[in-house]
Design a protein around this motif. Structure first.
Motif, PDB file in Angstrom:
ATOM      1  N   TRP A  77       0.830  -1.212   0.000  1.00 18.34           N
ATOM      2  CA  TRP A  77       0.000   0.000   0.000  1.00 18.34           C
ATOM      3  C   TRP A  77       0.859   1.255   0.000  1.00 18.34           C
ATOM      4  N   TYR A  78       1.920   1.242   0.799  1.00 17.02           N
ATOM      5  CA  TYR A  78       2.803   2.409   0.847  1.00 17.02           C
ATOM      6  C   TYR A  78       3.400   2.698  -0.523  1.00 17.02           C
ATOM      7  N   TYR A  79       3.939   1.672  -1.161  1.00 19.22           N
ATOM      8  CA  TYR A  79       4.607   1.887  -2.446  1.00 19.22           C
ATOM      9  C   TYR A  79       3.640   2.281  -3.556  1.00 19.22           C
ATOM     10  N   LEU A  80       2.415   1.789  -3.502  1.00 21.55           N
ATOM     11  CA  LEU A  80       1.470   2.050  -4.582  1.00 21.55           C
ATOM     12  C   LEU A  80       0.739   3.376  -4.433  1.00 21.55           C
ATOM     13  N   THR A  81       0.686   3.926  -3.222  1.00 20.72           N
ATOM     14  CA  THR A  81      -0.163   5.102  -3.019  1.00 20.72           C
ATOM     15  C   THR A  81       0.540   6.326  -2.451  1.00 20.72           C
ATOM     16  N   SER A  82       1.757   6.176  -1.926  1.00 16.52           N
ATOM     17  CA  SER A  82       2.388   7.342  -1.299  1.00 16.52           C
ATOM     18  C   SER A  82       2.732   8.412  -2.326  1.00 16.52           C
TER      19      SER A  82
ATOM     20  N   ARG B   1      -8.726   5.564 -13.301  1.00 15.89           N
ATOM     21  CA  ARG B   1      -7.314   5.736 -12.970  1.00 15.89           C
ATOM     22  C   ARG B   1      -6.518   4.447 -13.191  1.00 15.89           C
ATOM     23  N   MET B   2      -7.099   3.291 -12.850  1.00 11.25           N
ATOM     24  CA  MET B   2      -6.399   2.029 -13.059  1.00 11.25           C
ATOM     25  C   MET B   2      -6.224   1.742 -14.547  1.00 11.25           C
ATOM     26  N   ASP B   3      -7.223   2.083 -15.350  1.00  9.73           N
ATOM     27  CA  ASP B   3      -7.095   1.897 -16.800  1.00  9.73           C
ATOM     28  C   ASP B   3      -5.986   2.769 -17.370  1.00  9.73           C
ATOM     29  N   ASP B   4      -5.675   3.868 -16.673  1.00  7.99           N
ATOM     30  CA  ASP B   4      -4.615   4.773 -17.114  1.00  7.99           C
ATOM     31  C   ASP B   4      -3.302   4.498 -16.378  1.00  7.99           C
ATOM     32  N   TYR B   5      -3.196   3.351 -15.702  1.00 15.93           N
ATOM     33  CA  TYR B   5      -1.986   2.934 -14.975  1.00 15.93           C
ATOM     34  C   TYR B   5      -1.627   3.892 -13.841  1.00 15.93           C
ATOM     35  N   ASP B   6      -2.628   4.563 -13.303  1.00 11.66           N
ATOM     36  CA  ASP B   6      -2.384   5.517 -12.225  1.00 11.66           C
ATOM     37  C   ASP B   6      -2.859   4.899 -10.916  1.00 11.66           C
ATOM     38  N   CYS B   7      -2.069   3.976 -10.377  1.00 20.01           N
ATOM     39  CA  CYS B   7      -2.475   3.291  -9.150  1.00 20.01           C
ATOM     40  C   CYS B   7      -2.479   4.231  -7.951  1.00 20.01           C
ATOM     41  N   THR B   8      -1.650   5.272  -8.008  1.00 24.60           N
ATOM     42  CA  THR B   8      -1.562   6.196  -6.883  1.00 24.60           C
ATOM     43  C   THR B   8      -2.881   6.937  -6.667  1.00 24.60           C
ATOM     44  N   ALA B   9      -3.415   7.533  -7.728  1.00 31.71           N
ATOM     45  CA  ALA B   9      -4.684   8.250  -7.611  1.00 31.71           C
ATOM     46  C   ALA B   9      -5.829   7.288  -7.304  1.00 31.71           C
ATOM     47  N   ALA B  10      -5.788   6.095  -7.870  1.00 35.03           N
ATOM     48  CA  ALA B  10      -6.835   5.104  -7.596  1.00 35.03           C
ATOM     49  C   ALA B  10      -6.838   4.714  -6.129  1.00 35.03           C
ATOM     50  N   GLY B  11      -5.662   4.438  -5.580  1.00 35.33           N
ATOM     51  CA  GLY B  11      -5.568   4.064  -4.171  1.00 35.33           C
ATOM     52  C   GLY B  11      -6.015   5.185  -3.252  1.00 35.33           C
TER      53      GLY B  11
END
Length: 242
Positions: A55-60, A134-144
């Motif tokens: 979670w830290y790595y994907l959303t920080s 956001r996930m479709d755009d490979y933006d896991c940070t904004a999605a999380g």
């Protein structure tokens, strides 16, 4: 890979490329064995768990920006998000057990009785739409971060204002919160696979997939969306618009 694929097949060898940044120590120095500032991953997992690490790595922040990493930063992600989610789930379990209720007592379709239920379900649809985009755009940070914001709303608004309903055994409140939790952990499956599966297995019931990783990713249900209702504050039974 790109050059060879273009020369040989006149096409790219990949659809999307994400370049990862450096992992830095708390002082902003690159981690390396020669400096002695490397953190052993297994120490982090032992202290906080693999889900908190992920979670830290994907959303920080965006993965190409680099990270200032320490055990404390991962611990903060646990306190700010994972514990909030787990406490919300534990709240449902506590009062469901007190009422002798289980997943089999609820249908797949959420029940609603008041505006507060409809607000929680509508906010879920808006969150689902953002996460999918956001996930479709490979933006896991904004999605999380969108999921984290919704969990915060679910805990600090829905649960806090519905406590008496749970004390009184209101089935609509139980059904609404259960549905919101199940859809939330389904969105969380790529981020925190173990925690998401634990909650799904306990709340899903016999009719659900045996694992959250076997079910479809949540889709927006337009019948539950009410954008106007989302723009309100609830104070007791009163509604105050923003």
């Amino acid at each position: 890979l790109l050059a060879e694929s273009t020369l040989l097949f006149d096409t790219s060898s990949y659809r999307n490329c994400v370049c990862l940044g450096l992992i830095l120590d708390p002082e902003g120095q690159k981690m390396s064995k020669s400096r002695g500032n490397v953190v052993e991953p297994w120490d982090v997992i032992a202290a906080h768990g693999a889900d908190a690490f992920r979670w830290y790595y994907l959303t920080s922040q965006q993965p190409w920006s680099g990270y200032r990493f320490s055990l404390d930063t991962v611990g903060e992600s646990v306190r700010q998000f994972l514990l909030t989610l787990w406490n919300t789930y534990s709240f449902w379990v506590l009062y469901a057990n007190a009422e002798n209720l289980g997943p089999e007592d609820f249908s797949a379709e959420p029940e609603t009785s008041i505006d507060l239920d409809r607000w929680a379900l509508s906010r879920l649809q808006a969150t689902t739409a953002t996460v999918r985009e956001r996930m479709d755009d490979y933006d896991c940070t904004a999605a999380g971060r969108a999921i984290a914001e919704y969990v915060e709303e679910l805990s600090n608004w829905y649960v806090r204002l519905s406590r008496r309903r749970f004390w009184e055994g209101d089935r609509a409140a139980f059904a609404t919160l259960r549905h919101c939790l199940l859809e939330t952990v389904a969105m969380l499956a790529p981020f925190t696979p173990f925690l998401a599966d634990e909650i799904h297995r306990n709340l899903g019931g016999d009719d659900a997939e045996p694992s959250v990783h076997l079910r479809d990713f949540p889709a927006v249900d337009d019948s539950l969306a009410d954008p106007e209702l989302e723009q309100v504050h609830f104070i007791g039974k009163d509604i105050i618009t923003f």
